[in-house]
Design an enzyme around this catalytic site. Structure first.
Site, short mmCIF file in Angstrom:
data_model
loop_
_atom_site.label_atom_id
_atom_site.label_comp_id
_atom_site.label_asym_id
_atom_site.label_seq_id
_atom_site.Cartn_x
_atom_site.Cartn_y
_atom_site.Cartn_z
N CYS A 86 1.06 -4.79 -5.71
CA CYS A 86 2.51 -4.73 -5.87
C CYS A 86 2.92 -3.64 -6.85
O CYS A 86 3.11 -3.88 -8.04
CB CYS A 86 3.10 -6.06 -6.30
SG CYS A 86 4.92 -6.05 -6.24
N CYS A 134 8.66 -4.82 -1.14
CA CYS A 134 8.64 -4.96 -2.60
C CYS A 134 10.06 -5.29 -3.07
O CYS A 134 10.90 -4.39 -3.19
CB CYS A 134 8.15 -3.67 -3.25
SG CYS A 134 7.94 -3.80 -5.04
#
Length: 555
Positions: free
Chosen positions: A307, A487
């Protein structure tokens, strides 16, 4: 904690936390041996943290790290020496206690019968039958005797592993599947950003692993030591062997906390924190709440990482909290990234830059964190110049949020499955291994050039499930993964920039722009992150419901 007595002088147990040390001392133990390498799991304290508490309690402690399934005769001899010289009784630990028990069994081979070794280990809940085969040298290689065989073996019980198992069963009920994973707890890691902002409690992001393994799937609760793809075999901790027809490898990432000098000495104290570890995310919120101004640093290591937006999510949410508390004007917030851009997809950068300016964040690119001195409160960065020369700078801090460098697990990076950089070498569309046709990889440990996010695993799982069944002759045509990743960039409490994209940085919005414009901060996107995505993860993705994740077919 549950200690198990192998002998009058030696007990073994699973992972020890710093908080366990007073109880260990109270139980009468005089020494501790750690047999687990740092960085194996996201909920694992470092050896240094345990060591500090042991020393404070007056206990002897030693570090003899062992890779699962790779216990050497030399390590067994070292363990034997420690048993001789350390004050007794001794407690040895690893992830589950299996490695410590294996070391003991090998170290006793010349003093106890194999029957006695088996009996004592079994009384503690450990099966050393494969270790006894090694002692007795009844097998020419560790792969001669298989402890079990399955049509499909999945390495890793994280988001990718459980999702692909459920997707397989949704397509082919009754399929013979085994999941190999040693963890007791499964974590919803995307939630740790919100734990670090005080929105979620840590317990909301954790569930017992056994409750999530799909019904009908065998759970092999063990660590993987290595692969022998030419023999269709996986070597496990304790020298056990599992064979397969089709193998799916998705073990997640290794967080290399040791890659930053001094970091493990100070994690969780001295203002040093990270949302990348379950037990540290609450400390992030503690630091944010009591922060009254000063230098706040946020770091991002070289890619790839899990991430890529998470380092700056922590920063934006902290700034938002400080602004609400009236202390942002007294705060000097600095972002240090080893990369050269705020975000890899340019369309989302303008919205992020508005927040950078609003929070008065000082951006520093080409800066890689190399050392942390928690006592002095100094962070050291290597800095790449335009000419390619590297220098160093020291930056004082009152609080620092650290993201460690990340790699594939050692048992992957050192295996025949790895590319030169250590990642599982797969075709980016089919996710099939480039050299071994009955092996697939997905999730964070693969080398497909997508963002390493749970959203990517959600899209990859159906593709791998279909293509495995195609290999088995149970489905027609192959499925294709387009590189989708997402994201949700939490720019303030209540607003998110919802970044969604495919291979090549091509935008891939899931919703019409009139509902959610991903390039702009959105309250609806925050609602999606806080209220919708967690149940979608637990009750949808992990159970094989492929809402908005049906794979594209190419033949």
């Amino acid at each position: 904690m549950n200690t198990k007595q192998l002998t009058a002088q030696l007990s073994v147990c699973a992972q020890v936390s710093p908080a366990d040390v007073p109880d260990i001392a109270a139980a009468g133990f005089k020494s501790i041996i750690c047999n687990r390498p740092d960085g194996e799991a996201a909920d694992q304290p470092s050896f240094r943290e345990v060591e500090q508490q042991a020393q404070a309690a007056g206990l002897e402690i030693r570090y003899l790290p062992v890779t699962p399934g790779r216990v050497s005769d030399e390590q067994a001899a070292q363990f034997d020496q420690l048993l001789d010289v350390l004050p007794k009784p001794i407690l040895a630990y690893c992830r589950s206690g299996m490695r410590s028990t294996t070391l003991w069994g090998l170290s006793r081979a010349d003093r106890l019968s194999t029957g006695e070794i088996l009996k004592r280990a079994e009384a503690c809940g450990y099966d050393l039958s494969a270790v006894v085969r090694r002692i007795s040298q009844t097998a020419a290689t560790p792969f001669t005797v298989a402890d079990s065989t399955h049509r499909v073996v999945i390495v890793g019980g994280g988001a990718a592993g459980i999702s692909v198992a459920s997707s397989l069963l949704a397509r082919q009920p009754g399929l013979d599947i085994a999941i190999i994973d040693p963890a007791d707890v499964h974590y919803y890691q995307p939630g740790w950003t919100l734990v670090g902002r005080g929105v979620f409690k840590p317990a909301q992001t954790a569930r017992v692993m056994g409750s999530l393994i799909p019904r009908g799937v065998r759970w092999i609760k063990s660590a993987v030591a290595g692969f022998e793809p030419e023999r269709n075999a996986v070597l496990l901790d304790g020298c056990r062997v599992v064979k397969y027809e089709q193998l799916i490898v998705c073990p997640g990432l290794k967080l290399n906390w040791e890659g930053i000098e001094g970091l493990t000495d100070t994690l969780g104290r001295n203002g040093v924190t990270s949302n990348y570890r379950y037990d540290l995310a609450p400390y992030t919120w503690e630091l944010v709440e009591r922060f009254k101004g000063g230098n706040a640093l946020f770091t991002q290591p070289p890619m790839p990482i899990k991430c890529a937006g998470a380092p700056q999510k922590a920063m934006y949410l902290s700034c938002d909290a400080w602004r609400r508390a009236g202390v942002l004007d007294q705060s000097h917030v600095k972002f240090f990234s080893a990369g050269n851009a705020l975000f890899g997809v340019p369309e989302y950068v303008p919205a992020l830059m508005e927040y950078v300016k609003s929070y008065a964040i000082d951006l520093n690119f080409g800066h890689n964190l190399t050392a942390v001195d928690g006592v002095r409160k100094i962070a050291t960065f290597s800095v790449a110049s335009a000419q390619g020369d590297a220098g160093k700078i020291e930056v004082p801090f009152d609080m620092i949020h650290v993201v460690p460098p990340q790699t594939a697990p050692d048992f992957v990076s050192r295996s025949p499955l790895a590319d030169p950089a250590g990642w599982i070498d797969v075709d980016q569309e089919t996710l099939q291994h480039k050299h071994f046709s009955n092996i697939f990889g997905l999730g964070d440990a693969s080398n497909s050039p997508n963002a390493k996010t749970a959203a990517a695993a959600r899209k990859q799982a159906p593709v791998v499930a279909h293509n495995v069944l195609f290999n088995l002759g149970l489905k027609r045509g192959q499925a294709r993964y387009d590189g989708y990743g997402s994201c949700p960039l939490t720019v303030e409490r209540g607003k998110i920039v919802l970044a969604e994209f495919k291979y090549g940085g091509k935008l891939a919005p899931s919703f019409p722009s009139w509902l959610i414009d991903g390039t702009r901060p959105s309250r609806l996107a925050w609602l999606l992150k806080e209220r919708i995505l967690p149940p979608l993860y637990w009750e949808g993705m992990l159970k094989g419901h492929e809402w908005m994740a049906q794979p594209e077919m190419v033949g």
